[in-house]
Design an enzyme around this catalytic site. Structure first.
Site, mmCIF file in Angstrom:
data_model
loop_
_atom_site.group_PDB
_atom_site.id
_atom_site.type_symbol
_atom_site.label_atom_id
_atom_site.label_comp_id
_atom_site.label_asym_id
_atom_site.label_seq_id
_atom_site.Cartn_x
_atom_site.Cartn_y
_atom_site.Cartn_z
ATOM 1 N N ASP A 332 0.832 -1.206 0.000
ATOM 2 C CA ASP A 332 0.000 0.000 0.000
ATOM 3 C C ASP A 332 0.872 1.264 0.000
ATOM 4 O OD1 ASP A 332 -1.279 -2.311 0.997
ATOM 5 O OD2 ASP A 332 -2.853 -1.164 1.954
ATOM 6 N N GLU A 473 -6.717 -11.230 -4.529
ATOM 7 C CA GLU A 473 -6.375 -12.307 -3.583
ATOM 8 C C GLU A 473 -7.391 -13.446 -3.569
ATOM 9 O OE1 GLU A 473 -6.004 -9.837 -0.107
ATOM 10 O OE2 GLU A 473 -3.841 -9.602 -0.384
ATOM 11 N N GLN A 587 -10.199 -7.280 -6.340
ATOM 12 C CA GLN A 587 -9.751 -5.891 -6.524
ATOM 13 C C GLN A 587 -9.032 -5.740 -7.857
ATOM 14 O OE1 GLN A 587 -7.167 -7.051 -3.125
ATOM 15 N NE2 GLN A 587 -5.916 -5.322 -3.772
HETATM 16 O O1 IFM Z 1 -2.413 -4.720 0.588
HETATM 17 C C1 IFM Z 1 -3.763 -4.964 0.713
HETATM 18 C C2 IFM Z 1 -4.145 -6.080 -0.218
HETATM 19 O O2 IFM Z 1 -3.899 -5.720 -1.554
HETATM 20 C C3 IFM Z 1 -5.588 -6.440 -0.059
HETATM 21 N N1 IFM Z 1 -5.882 -6.799 1.303
HETATM 22 C C4 IFM Z 1 -5.537 -5.754 2.257
HETATM 23 C C5 IFM Z 1 -4.087 -5.343 2.130
HETATM 24 C C6 IFM Z 1 -3.760 -4.198 3.104
HETATM 25 O O3 IFM Z 1 -4.428 -3.037 2.725
#
Ligand code: IFM
Length: 696
Positions: A332, A473, A587
């Site tokens: 992030d 994910e 995502q």
């Molecule tokens: O880094 C992210 C990931 O891409 C998706 N799950 C949450 C993480 C932390 O924000």
């Protein structure tokens, strides 16, 4: 219910859910620490917290997480021993607010007791000027009749921990009027010192007692004579100095001497300086203006501008809003948060990079653990760079059992994301010196990691990346995820270019480094791989398959997948996840790749992928909407992008983020979305909407 105004957000919620949401919404901080927006008397169930940046602890076998410090501003009112709280039956009016121009939290609460209206008004800030200092003004007044009550303020150690407790060996002392506490973390015995002092401005009868961590007053209130109390708190740790207790005491003495008005002025002056560099002015869209500033505020309160003895700090995925995600640093920072600071305070980005350079040993250890060479960075990084991510990151709602997830071992794009950020930093600032300060070593070690983990496909005569997890994910252990492959290719190209650049600038240094790392064989291999590394390309319709075999998955709607969900907290990914066997993604994945490497693709490809993937994206991560918005802007479609801008911008305003992954709590603020909001506004919408922005 919240309302958003120019530089202020107000909420009148009173129940437990509102307390949890406002904890995030009304968070105040200064990069060293942040205090959740809970009322002064909140008990542990409301999750009050003061999270200290970069201080972690592990309790037994539980997850390692950031430490939640004792609260020096805890204050409660009592009548005949009964406390006034938001749950009290006689609660009449309640409102909390945040001034996000200056990071000032306020609350106003009135209780009706027979013929008395009792009102508490408080204001607090954590100083941007002296980052160890917390200041509060607490005013109690009674209207109509008189009342005799107790006002107690204390250093509260009854804090909420997700995986705690984290502190022991509590020792309270009183020195003069200053109450102090020294305690230590359980795992590494890091000393945490808290000091507090209060002052009451009051004429008239008053009885004070000060004992241990508490200072309490018995006061007689009447309509004309409110009680105004100032409380100053200071927090220092053994990671800052050798004797944190002595420093905490000194901070309190300095604060008392300065007094509220001067402390407030120094604090707001620091904020003025921050906004002079970091504000964005939007003309013609009031809502976007307020929302953007609110998002920028959230970045500033977690930006670690201070130096620590033991190294550089970065920004955790949930900022300093709590202990979610183990207080760990994810991709992030590099991909979503760094761009704003690169445009406004590039020194902070250099610091994020230095944090990664300092955690290179942990990344090397992780590579070895998995049988690779080079640097495999932690998916969830704490202070050493050893991975805080576990093999079981989600708890199944049906069985209560931990679910095997592959974020830690397969989300290999993390190393490339860091290289991407270094490249972007050097391209923007020209500060190639960072290469000599460990940057080049990091890049080469990352290149080596990928060289040791890719596969040669004799069938296709190309190199491939197999068995990975991309940004989406919900689909684990896939082959040739386009985002991952494109990023790996970028690493090889960047390594090659960085070597050349340093050769030009400082030949001796670069040759010595290549020798020290014994990189010559890797370099020849890398040169062989670069033209033969597979990056999936668009099909006839312009759509890029997210990974091998993605197009063969069930093509159904998000609603169809949602209808299969039996429990609202159910995790959609992993082995049994409802989305795993379908084309529904969590995502932005291909879209993120296109947003990052826009110059490599024509507009029709961008449009085709937006149209294909958007209906198939749950946006279950706060990192998603901004990438769709950014890419849409690149196709000239800001109207399409705008709702995605709003979606990203509103996550912390409305408290719309997901609260659970399975049974694991994932609530908190969303710094990546805060950064994504800036990216969308400035790198995306700005041109199209002809917004005016200026860095005065
Ligand atoms: O880094 C992210 C990931 O891409 C998706 N799950 C949450 C993480 C932390 O924000």
């Amino acid at each position: 219910m919240y309302t958003l105004h120019d530089w202020t957000i107000i909420d009148d919620g009173r129940d437990g859910q509102a307390a949890l949401e406002n904890g995030n919404r009304l968070l105040i901080g200064n990069g060293y620490l942040a205090k959740r927006g809970t009322v002064e008397e909140a008990d542990a169930s409301c999750m009050p917290s003061i999270i200290l940046s970069g201080v972690y602890d592990k309790c037994g076998d539980l997850w390692r997480e950031p430490v939640n410090a004792p609260d020096p501003l805890f204050t409660v009112l009592r009548l005949d021993g009964v406390p006034f709280t938001l749950a009290s039956e006689n609660l009449a009016v309640h409102e909390q607010s945040l001034n996000f121009r200056y990071g000032v939290y306020s609350r106003k609460t009135t209780w009706n007791i027979e013929n008395v209206r009792l009102t508490v008004v408080s204001e607090r800030f954590v100083s941007m000027d002296d980052i160890h200092l917390l200041c509060m003004k607490y005013t109690v007044s009674a209207a109509l009749d008189c009342l005799s009550l107790e006002v107690e303020t204390r250093i509260n150690t009854d804090v909420h921990d997700l995986n705690g407790p984290h502190m022991g060996s509590f020792q309270f002392k009183i020195k003069g009027q200053t109450r102090t506490l020294i305690c230590e973390t359980l795992e590494k015995k890091i000393p945490i010192a808290v000091a507090a002092e209060d002052e009451i401005n009051r004429n008239g009868s008053l009885y004070r007692s000060i004992k241990g961590n508490r200072s309490s007053y018995l006061v007689n209130l009447d309509g004309s004579n409110p009680v105004e109390m100032f409380v100053y708190g200071a927090i220092w740790t053994g990671l800052d100095v050798d004797d944190p207790l002595a420093e905490a005491e000194k901070s309190i003495l300095r604060a008392k001497e300065a007094g509220w008005d001067r402390l407030y002025a120094a604090h707001t002056a620091k904020w003025d300086a921050i906004w002079r560099v970091g504000d964005i002015v939007i003309e013609g869209d009031d809502y976007a203006q307020k929302a953007l500033r609110y998002n920028l505020y959230h970045l500033h309160i977690i930006a670690p501008r201070h130096k620590r003895r033991c190294g550089n700090l970065s920004i955790p995925a949930r900022g300093l809003s709590g202990q979610t995600y183990k207080g760990a640093v994810f991709w992030d920072v590099e991909m979503f948060i760094a761009p704003y600071f690169l445009a406004t305070e590039p020194k902070l980005v250099a610091q994020f990079i230095r944090y990664r350079i300092e955690t290179l040993p942990g990344a090397r250890r992780k590579a070895i653990e998995y049988g690779f060479r080079g640097a495999f960075f932690a998916w969830e990084s704490q202070e050493t760079g050893d991975d805080a991510c576990t093999d079981f990151n989600v708890i199944d709602v049906f069985t209560g059992r931990p679910v095997r997830t592959y974020f830690r071992d397969k989300q290999i794009h993390i190393s490339a994301d860091i290289v991407f950020a270094i490249k972007r930093y050097i391209d923007a600032t020209g500060d190639f010196a960072i290469l000599k300060e460990g940057g080049l070593e990091l890049i080469l070690e990352v290149a080596r990691f990928y060289l040791s983990s890719i596969y040669y496909s004799p069938e296709h005569t190309r190199y491939e990346a197999l068995d990975v997890v991309g940004p989406d994910e919900y689909h684990e252990r896939v082959n040739n995820n386009v985002f991952t492959n494109r990023m790996i290719h970028m690493v090889f190209e960047t390594a090659e270019a960085a070597i050349e650049l340093l050769k030009e600038k400082d030949r001796a240094f670069s040759e010595e480094l290549l020798l020290k790392l014994d990189f010559s064989k890797d370099l020849s291999f890398m040169r062989e791989v670069i033209p033969r590394f597979y990056v999936p390309q668009p099909n006839g319709q312009g759509v890029i398959e997210q990974f091998d075999g993605y197009f063969r998955l069930e093509d159904c709607s998000i609603n169809a997948v949602r209808s299969r969900v039996r429990d609202p907290k159910e995790y959609w990914g992993g082995g049994n996840g409802v989305a795993s066997t379908t084309r529904i993604i969590k995502q932005a994945d291909v879209v993120t790749m296109l947003a990052l490497f826009g110059d490599d693709y024509p507009v029709f490809v961008k449009k085709a992928n937006l149209a294909f993937y958007e209906p198939r994206t749950e946006h279950g991560s706060s990192l998603s909407a901004c990438m769709y918005a950014l890419l849409a802007c690149e196709t000239g479609d800001s109207d399409w992008a705008y709702p995605f801008f709003v979606k990203g911008a509103e996550i912390d305003i409305a408290g719309k983020g997901k609260l659970f992954a399975g049974l694991v709590s994932i609530g908190g603020t969303h710094p990546a979305a805060n950064g994504g909001t800036w990216m969308t506004a400035i790198q995306g919408l700005e041109t199209d909407l002809q917004n005016i922005y200026k860095f005065n």
